[in-house]
Design a protein around this motif. Structure first.
Motif, PDB file in Angstrom:
ATOM      1  N   VAL A  96      10.463   0.110 -15.103  1.00 46.88           N
ATOM      2  CA  VAL A  96       9.075  -0.332 -14.955  1.00 46.88           C
ATOM      3  C   VAL A  96       8.652  -0.228 -13.488  1.00 46.88           C
ATOM      4  CG1 VAL A  96       7.523  -2.324 -15.090  1.00 46.88           C
ATOM      5  CG2 VAL A  96       9.091  -1.820 -16.988  1.00 46.88           C
ATOM      6  N   GLY A  97       9.554  -0.585 -12.580  1.00 51.97           N
ATOM      7  CA  GLY A  97       9.262  -0.457 -11.166  1.00 51.97           C
ATOM      8  C   GLY A  97       8.985   0.978 -10.775  1.00 51.97           C
ATOM      9  N   ALA A  98       9.786   1.900 -11.291  1.00 55.88           N
ATOM     10  CA  ALA A  98       9.556   3.319 -11.016  1.00 55.88           C
ATOM     11  C   ALA A  98       8.209   3.767 -11.573  1.00 55.88           C
ATOM     12  CB  ALA A  98      10.687   4.155 -11.613  1.00 55.88           C
ATOM     13  N   LEU A  99       7.886   3.332 -12.790  1.00 51.65           N
ATOM     14  CA  LEU A  99       6.622   3.706 -13.413  1.00 51.65           C
ATOM     15  C   LEU A  99       5.435   3.171 -12.615  1.00 51.65           C
ATOM     16  CD1 LEU A  99       5.047   4.958 -15.770  1.00 51.65           C
ATOM     17  CD2 LEU A  99       5.373   2.813 -17.025  1.00 51.65           C
ATOM     18  N   LEU A 100       5.555   1.930 -12.121  1.00 51.16           N
ATOM     19  CA  LEU A 100       4.462   1.342 -11.355  1.00 51.16           C
ATOM     20  C   LEU A 100       4.185   2.114 -10.068  1.00 51.16           C
ATOM     21  CD1 LEU A 100       5.130  -2.484 -11.764  1.00 51.16           C
ATOM     22  CD2 LEU A 100       3.219  -1.164 -12.694  1.00 51.16           C
ATOM     23  N   SER A 101       5.218   2.709  -9.483  1.00 55.07           N
ATOM     24  CA  SER A 101       4.990   3.492  -8.267  1.00 55.07           C
ATOM     25  C   SER A 101       4.078   4.682  -8.544  1.00 55.07           C
ATOM     26  CB  SER A 101       6.324   3.962  -7.678  1.00 55.07           C
ATOM     27  OG  SER A 101       6.966   4.908  -8.529  1.00 55.07           O
ATOM     28  N   TRP A 102       4.172   5.258  -9.736  1.00 53.84           N
ATOM     29  CA  TRP A 102       3.285   6.363 -10.115  1.00 53.84           C
ATOM     30  C   TRP A 102       1.867   5.864 -10.361  1.00 53.84           C
ATOM     31  CZ3 TRP A 102       4.443  11.628 -10.624  1.00 53.84           C
ATOM     32  CH2 TRP A 102       5.775  11.958 -10.353  1.00 53.84           C
ATOM     33  N   VAL A 103       1.754   4.678 -10.928  1.00 50.47           N
ATOM     34  CA  VAL A 103       0.423   4.085 -11.129  1.00 50.47           C
ATOM     35  C   VAL A 103      -0.247   3.832  -9.782  1.00 50.47           C
ATOM     36  CG1 VAL A 103      -0.833   2.096 -12.034  1.00 50.47           C
ATOM     37  CG2 VAL A 103       1.103   3.033 -13.318  1.00 50.47           C
ATOM     38  N   PHE A 104       0.502   3.232  -8.853  1.00 49.08           N
ATOM     39  CA  PHE A 104      -0.053   2.961  -7.518  1.00 49.08           C
ATOM     40  C   PHE A 104      -0.374   4.259  -6.784  1.00 49.08           C
ATOM     41  CE2 PHE A 104       2.561  -1.207  -7.498  1.00 49.08           C
ATOM     42  CZ  PHE A 104       1.576  -1.824  -8.247  1.00 49.08           C
ATOM     43  N   LEU A 105       0.460   5.278  -6.971  1.00 48.90           N
ATOM     44  CA  LEU A 105       0.197   6.571  -6.346  1.00 48.90           C
ATOM     45  C   LEU A 105      -1.130   7.138  -6.821  1.00 48.90           C
ATOM     46  CD1 LEU A 105       0.807   9.252  -4.901  1.00 48.90           C
ATOM     47  CD2 LEU A 105       2.256   9.871  -6.839  1.00 48.90           C
ATOM     48  N   ALA A 106      -1.345   7.131  -8.132  1.00 55.48           N
ATOM     49  CA  ALA A 106      -2.587   7.678  -8.684  1.00 55.48           C
ATOM     50  C   ALA A 106      -3.797   6.890  -8.205  1.00 55.48           C
ATOM     51  CB  ALA A 106      -2.519   7.680 -10.213  1.00 55.48           C
ATOM     52  N   ILE A 107      -3.702   5.557  -8.260  1.00 58.21           N
ATOM     53  CA  ILE A 107      -4.825   4.726  -7.824  1.00 58.21           C
ATOM     54  C   ILE A 107      -5.096   4.921  -6.337  1.00 58.21           C
ATOM     55  CG2 ILE A 107      -5.614   2.346  -7.492  1.00 58.21           C
ATOM     56  CD1 ILE A 107      -4.044   1.610 -10.036  1.00 58.21           C
ATOM     57  N   GLY A 108      -4.040   4.889  -5.546  1.00 62.00           N
ATOM     58  CA  GLY A 108      -4.200   5.034  -4.105  1.00 62.00           C
ATOM     59  C   GLY A 108      -4.782   6.375  -3.719  1.00 62.00           C
ATOM     60  N   LEU A 109      -4.343   7.438  -4.375  1.00 64.83           N
ATOM     61  CA  LEU A 109      -4.855   8.764  -4.036  1.00 64.83           C
ATOM     62  C   LEU A 109      -6.301   8.932  -4.484  1.00 64.83           C
ATOM     63  CD1 LEU A 109      -2.946  12.077  -4.216  1.00 64.83           C
ATOM     64  CD2 LEU A 109      -5.261  11.964  -5.076  1.00 64.83           C
ATOM     65  N   LEU A 110      -6.610   8.483  -5.699  1.00 60.41           N
ATOM     66  CA  LEU A 110      -7.968   8.657  -6.213  1.00 60.41           C
ATOM     67  C   LEU A 110      -8.993   7.902  -5.369  1.00 60.41           C
ATOM     68  CD1 LEU A 110      -7.240   8.438 -10.048  1.00 60.41           C
ATOM     69  CD2 LEU A 110      -7.990  10.462  -8.778  1.00 60.41           C
ATOM     70  N   PHE A 111      -8.602   6.742  -4.844  1.00 61.59           N
ATOM     71  CA  PHE A 111      -9.531   5.981  -4.005  1.00 61.59           C
ATOM     72  C   PHE A 111      -9.425   6.406  -2.540  1.00 61.59           C
ATOM     73  CE2 PHE A 111      -9.547   3.147  -7.670  1.00 61.59           C
ATOM     74  CZ  PHE A 111     -10.877   2.771  -7.722  1.00 61.59           C
ATOM     75  N   GLY A 112      -8.218   6.631  -2.065  1.00 63.32           N
ATOM     76  CA  GLY A 112      -8.026   6.967  -0.664  1.00 63.32           C
ATOM     77  C   GLY A 112      -8.588   8.321  -0.289  1.00 63.32           C
ATOM     78  N   ALA A 113      -8.554   9.279  -1.220  1.00 63.32           N
ATOM     79  CA  ALA A 113      -9.047  10.623  -0.923  1.00 63.32           C
ATOM     80  C   ALA A 113     -10.534  10.630  -0.595  1.00 63.32           C
ATOM     81  CB  ALA A 113      -8.769  11.555  -2.107  1.00 63.32           C
ATOM     82  N   ARG A 114     -11.250   9.622  -1.042  1.00 61.30           N
ATOM     83  CA  ARG A 114     -12.694   9.561  -0.795  1.00 61.30           C
ATOM     84  C   ARG A 114     -13.025   9.392   0.681  1.00 61.30           C
ATOM     85  NH1 ARG A 114     -14.935   5.469  -5.522  1.00 61.30           N
ATOM     86  NH2 ARG A 114     -14.127   6.619  -7.336  1.00 61.30           N
ATOM     87  N   PHE A 115     -12.071   8.893   1.455  1.00 57.23           N
ATOM     88  CA  PHE A 115     -12.328   8.669   2.880  1.00 57.23           C
ATOM     89  C   PHE A 115     -12.189   9.956   3.686  1.00 57.23           C
ATOM     90  CE2 PHE A 115     -11.143   4.498   1.266  1.00 57.23           C
ATOM     91  CZ  PHE A 115     -12.126   3.699   1.818  1.00 57.23           C
ATOM     92  N   GLY A 116     -11.640  11.002   3.078  1.00 53.13           N
ATOM     93  CA  GLY A 116     -11.536  12.289   3.743  1.00 53.13           C
ATOM     94  C   GLY A 116     -12.676  13.208   3.357  1.00 53.13           C
ATOM     95  N   ARG A 117     -12.700  14.405   3.967  1.00 53.84           N
ATOM     96  CA  ARG A 117     -13.788  15.348   3.713  1.00 53.84           C
ATOM     97  C   ARG A 117     -13.527  16.239   2.511  1.00 53.84           C
ATOM     98  NH1 ARG A 117     -13.269  18.463   8.802  1.00 53.84           N
ATOM     99  NH2 ARG A 117     -14.734  19.888   7.786  1.00 53.84           N
ATOM    100  N   PHE A 118     -12.290  16.267   2.030  1.00 53.85           N
ATOM    101  CA  PHE A 118     -11.941  17.174   0.940  1.00 53.85           C
ATOM    102  C   PHE A 118     -11.189  16.434  -0.170  1.00 53.85           C
ATOM    103  CE2 PHE A 118     -12.127  19.558   4.890  1.00 53.85           C
ATOM    104  CZ  PHE A 118     -12.942  20.630   4.559  1.00 53.85           C
ATOM    105  N   PRO A 119     -11.817  15.443  -0.810  1.00 49.96           N
ATOM    106  CA  PRO A 119     -11.096  14.678  -1.840  1.00 49.96           C
ATOM    107  C   PRO A 119     -10.648  15.529  -3.005  1.00 49.96           C
ATOM    108  CG  PRO A 119     -13.454  14.194  -1.886  1.00 49.96           C
ATOM    109  CD  PRO A 119     -13.201  14.973  -0.644  1.00 49.96           C
TER     110      PRO A 119
END
Length: 425
Positions: A96-119
């Protein structure tokens, strides 16, 4: 401007739909596996020992020096934290811990990419990662790739946003610090992410040289970038001090697996070739249309190099073949006389031909590539990933699963709307 904005919105939408679809499929598949398969598979039996050690002893020095496996300790500590928090079946909680890291990765990238010029390029990177053959396996079992990918990709997104904007605001500076620290932590998850640190430094140096700066701005920004880069080395140095090397004491001495495997710093001339072969192999599915775009003169030269390269590689197939799906495909052809060697030669030849086509395209489009910060950083990361293989000592095979670590950097490099290399939907 309106046309450009519309085009960018279209490409973002183009990638977001398949990203959500594949992400949902991967997470649901992994969740079902975790729920119904309550026995160790693949590397579970080996990795759960270190997870247990960190769950019991926390992130202590004794737990660090007694670690058995080759990857860095942070991924095991991540899964151990899930074991402590959930408090149920240890194997299931670690998964479950391993799976959650993928969930956090997806959430973090989808939101974090918006702060750059090429999301949209980072969305493409997430997509190339999710469709990679080992992605579901890494999300559903006790493997260290998930937490490593989370810190590496989130750090890369933050760092490219900081460098490309060259902003002097406090928020931008925090992005740079966070990005570098995150990439440093990624190295303590999987040591192969050492490639991120020189890639980040060279990426910043290129920005420093290319941008037109005002009076005093250049060195002011260089000091901020240098400070952030210095912080990225802190987690790595702490790990090296604790282990007295880049791998755990047990792996350096060979005692972890009764002298069967050793891992540490060394000098290796065959591993970079193997890594380059597998990187090229996994790039074929997302770049094969480029093979059809070669000009006539280029086509025949590339074909000659590919054929001779494939035949030459056939003589060393025993060394070049590593554990993974490619090995299984080649061995499946062994029932036919000389079938395994023929299949190996053909696949290697196609890989070389496609790699030449990709290299020529990137060279022809170098101005566009160099004007796109995520693509530059992605290219540098892949290059340094290959170069660092020269320093990998020991006798652990280069499992093709290791390409998963650079898979998210294929997207920003290859899936640009400006020249549309691949992955159009």
């Amino acid at each position: 401007m309106g046309g450009s904005d519309t085009r960018d919105q279209t490409w973002r939408h183009t990638y977001l739909q398949p990203v959500f679809l594949v992400l949902a499929f991967n997470l649901i598949s992994a969740a079902f596996f975790i729920a119904f398969v309550n026995r160790p598979v693949y590397d579970d039996g080996f990795n759960i020992n270190d997870v247990h050690q960190y769950a019991v002893s926390r992130f202590s020095h004794d737990a660090l020096v007694s670690q058995r496996n080759a990857p860095g300790p942070t991924s095991f500590a991540w899964m151990a934290a899930a074991v402590r928090l959930i408090g149920g079946n240890e194997l299931r909680d670690a998964r479950v811990g391993a799976l959650l890291s993928w969930v956090f990765l997806a959430i973090g990238l989808l939101f974090g990419a918006r702060f750059g010029r090429f999301p949209e390029l980072w969305y493409a990177g997430l997509l190339t990662l999710l469709v990679f053959p080992h992605a579901v396996e890494a999300a559903a079992t006790v493997l260290t790739e998930g937490p490593a990918l989370f810190f590496a990709v989130i750090g890369a997104v933050a760092w490219t946003a900081f460098v490309s904007r060259a902003d002097f605001g406090a928020r931008a500076f925090l992005f740079g610090i966070f990005g570098c620290l995150s990439m440093g932590v990624a190295v303590t998850c999987r040591q192969y992410y050492l490639a991120l640190l020189p890639a980040a430094a060279l990426f910043a140096a290129l920005q420093l040289a290319r941008k037109n700066w005002g009076p005093g701005e250049k060195w002011r920004w260089a000091m901020r970038a240098g400070f952030s880069l210095a912080l990225s080395a802190v987690p790595v140095l702490l790990l090296v001090l604790a282990w007295k090397g880049i791998s755990s004491p047990g792996m350096q001495s060979g005692t972890s697996y009764n002298m069967m495997y050793k891992a540490g710093a060394g000098l290796n001339f065959t591993r970079p070739l193997i890594a380059a072969l597998y990187v090229g192999l996994y790039l074929v599915p997302v770049t094969f249309p480029l093979m059809l775009r070669l000009k006539s003169a280029q086509r025949w030269r590339a074909l000659a190099v590919a054929v001779f390269g494939g035949i030459a590689a056939g003589f060393f197939s025993g060394s070049l073949l590593q554990p993974g799906p490619f090995n299984s495909v080649v061995n499946a052809a062994a029932r036919i006389p000389h079938g395994a060697r023929i299949v190996f030669i053909v696949i290697v030849a196609v890989t070389i031909y496609n790699s030449i086509a990709l290299g020529l395209t990137l060279w022809e489009q170098q101005k566009l590539v160099l004007s796109t910060p995520p693509a530059v950083f992605a290219l540098l990361t892949v290059i340094f990933f290959l170069l660092e293989q020269f320093g990998v000592g020991g006798n652990i095979p280069f499992y093709d699963r290791y390409i998963l670590q650079v898979a998210p950097f294929f997207g920003p490099l290859l899936c640009q709307p400006h020249y549309g290399l691949a992955l159009r939907f």
